[in-house]
Scaffold this motif. Structure first.
Motif, PDB file in Angstrom:
ATOM      1  N   ASP A   1     -19.281  19.473 113.676  1.00 54.37           N
ATOM      2  CA  ASP A   1     -18.256  20.520 113.695  1.00 54.37           C
ATOM      3  C   ASP A   1     -16.851  19.931 113.651  1.00 54.37           C
ATOM      4  O   ASP A   1     -15.975  20.447 112.945  1.00 54.37           O
ATOM      5  CB  ASP A   1     -18.423  21.407 114.930  1.00 54.37           C
TER       6      ASP A   1
ATOM      7  N   GLU B   1     -20.532  32.223 111.476  1.00 54.48           N
ATOM      8  CA  GLU B   1     -20.711  31.038 112.315  1.00 54.48           C
ATOM      9  C   GLU B   1     -19.828  31.056 113.545  1.00 54.48           C
ATOM     10  O   GLU B   1     -20.028  30.268 114.464  1.00 54.48           O
ATOM     11  CB  GLU B   1     -20.493  29.760 111.510  1.00 54.48           C
TER      12      GLU B   1
ATOM     13  N   GLU C   1     -25.859  22.465 104.469  1.00 56.70           N
ATOM     14  CA  GLU C   1     -25.205  23.625 105.065  1.00 56.70           C
ATOM     15  C   GLU C   1     -23.971  23.870 104.205  1.00 56.70           C
ATOM     16  O   GLU C   1     -23.207  22.941 103.950  1.00 56.70           O
ATOM     17  CB  GLU C   1     -24.681  23.340 106.473  1.00 56.70           C
TER      18      GLU C   1
ATOM     19  N   HIS D   1     -20.611  25.920 104.290  1.00 53.66           N
ATOM     20  CA  HIS D   1     -19.700  26.714 105.117  1.00 53.66           C
ATOM     21  C   HIS D   1     -18.695  27.390 104.196  1.00 53.66           C
ATOM     22  O   HIS D   1     -17.823  26.732 103.626  1.00 53.66           O
ATOM     23  CB  HIS D   1     -18.982  25.814 106.128  1.00 53.66           C
TER      24      HIS D   1
ATOM     25  N   VAL E   1     -22.462  30.980 106.564  1.00 54.26           N
ATOM     26  CA  VAL E   1     -23.047  29.664 106.282  1.00 54.26           C
ATOM     27  C   VAL E   1     -24.406  29.887 105.642  1.00 54.26           C
ATOM     28  O   VAL E   1     -25.155  30.774 106.048  1.00 54.26           O
ATOM     29  CB  VAL E   1     -23.218  28.825 107.571  1.00 54.26           C
TER      30      VAL E   1
END
Length: 142
Positions: A33, A96, A127, A129, A135
């Motif tokens: 993250d 998310e 993934e 984003h 996501v």
């Protein structure tokens, strides 16, 4: 809901995290993250997290970045990773920013694999984003 899709081969450039952990809360996820935010600071709005699996016992080298068709776009410290074409199981996380939403989406994907609804290849997983906060997970299939 699981959707099976075919993706074309694509290259990505970005920052690497050795032995990252897909979707799980904790220190490994916090580093992913944090790195997503570092890439966003570059002005990139759609971020790709590539999980490249090693042979068992499975560990993942993670590259957080964006699609790249030329090494001219690379910044110091960046790496280049390719994702092969193939079939992927797609799972969606609508927002998310909701607590635990992405982790729950990964849990749904793990459950599908454990129940034999998909057969994971453990090559490269993604993934994606999106700028709207959604996501998509793309898990490589055998």
């Amino acid at each position: 809901m699981i959707e099976i899709v075919k993706r074309q081969a694509e290259s990505f450039v970005g920052l690497t995290i050795p032995e990252g952990k897909p979707g799980r809360p904790g220190q490994g996820r916090e580093l992913v993250d944090f790195t997503v935010e570092r890439i966003r600071d570059r002005g990139i709005s759609e971020i790709f997290v590539v999980y490249a699996a090693s042979p068992p016992p499975r560990t993942f080298t993670v590259v957080v970045g964006y699609p790249c068709d030329s090494t001219d776009k690379m910044e110091p410290g960046d790496v280049l990773v390719g994702v092969r074409s193939g079939y992927f199981a797609r799972f969606r996380c609508e927002d998310e920013s909701e607590p635990d939403a992405l982790a729950e989406t990964w849990s749904v994907a793990d459950y599908a694999a454990a129940r034999g609804r998909i057969e994971r290849a453990f090559t490269e997983d993604l993934e994606v984003h999106h700028p709207d906060g959604s996501v998509e997970l793309f898990l490589s299939l055998c």
